[in-house]
Design a protein around this motif. Sequence first.
Motif, PDB file in Angstrom:
ATOM      1  N   SER A  30       0.804  -1.215   0.000  1.00 35.97           N
ATOM      2  CA  SER A  30       0.000   0.000   0.000  1.00 35.97           C
ATOM      3  C   SER A  30       0.839   1.268   0.000  1.00 35.97           C
ATOM      4  O   SER A  30       0.295   2.360  -0.092  1.00 35.97           O
ATOM      5  CB  SER A  30      -0.956  -0.001   1.197  1.00 35.97           C
ATOM      6  N   LEU A  53      -0.243   7.218  -4.175  1.00 37.12           N
ATOM      7  CA  LEU A  53      -0.255   6.631  -2.843  1.00 37.12           C
ATOM      8  C   LEU A  53      -1.261   7.321  -1.928  1.00 37.12           C
ATOM      9  O   LEU A  53      -2.016   6.659  -1.202  1.00 37.12           O
ATOM     10  CB  LEU A  53       1.147   6.688  -2.229  1.00 37.12           C
ATOM     11  N   ARG A  72      -8.950   4.228  -3.378  1.00 38.43           N
ATOM     12  CA  ARG A  72      -8.184   3.257  -2.603  1.00 38.43           C
ATOM     13  C   ARG A  72      -8.446   3.450  -1.121  1.00 38.43           C
ATOM     14  O   ARG A  72      -8.740   4.546  -0.653  1.00 38.43           O
ATOM     15  CB  ARG A  72      -6.687   3.369  -2.906  1.00 38.43           C
ATOM     16  N   ASN A  74      -6.239   2.492   1.978  1.00 34.42           N
ATOM     17  CA  ASN A  74      -4.958   1.940   2.398  1.00 34.42           C
ATOM     18  C   ASN A  74      -5.070   1.123   3.685  1.00 34.42           C
ATOM     19  O   ASN A  74      -4.282   0.205   3.910  1.00 34.42           O
ATOM     20  CB  ASN A  74      -3.931   3.063   2.572  1.00 34.42           C
ATOM     21  N   ASN A  77      -5.774  -2.132   2.456  1.00 27.71           N
ATOM     22  CA  ASN A  77      -4.851  -2.569   1.407  1.00 27.71           C
ATOM     23  C   ASN A  77      -5.593  -2.897   0.114  1.00 27.71           C
ATOM     24  O   ASN A  77      -5.267  -3.870  -0.577  1.00 27.71           O
ATOM     25  CB  ASN A  77      -4.040  -3.787   1.858  1.00 27.71           C
TER      26      ASN A  77
END
Length: 123
Positions: A30, A53, A72, A74, A77
């Motif tokens: 991640s 990220l 996403r 994180n 993951n």
Amino acid sequence: QVQLVESGGGLVQAGASMRLSCTNTERTASRYAMGWFRQAPGKEREFVAAISLSGVIIDYADSVKGRFNISRDNAKNTMYLQMNSLKPEDTATYYCAAGRGIGAVEAGTGDWWGQGTQVIVSS
């Protein structure tokens, strides 16, 4: 050692929505930018979307802008691709990718790839 696993593919009718997921088996994965590519039978692999990220930088292929949304989580993951207003031309195997920097991911030079999940959109 890093593994990416896609899920959520299947068969839907044109105009339907579908959400794909890409889960990292290694939490350290991640740390990297991630993205989606797709490949239809008889065609070359093409870029779909990518996310940095932090999730601040996002890029889409022109063919999916306004219809697809990449995100996403994180903490889980996991990266997602929300696909709306699906068209038959979206039919392809969708692959998850991760790499050091969103530029590398978009260029297809990321460090890791998933096995792919098949999406079929019928007319």
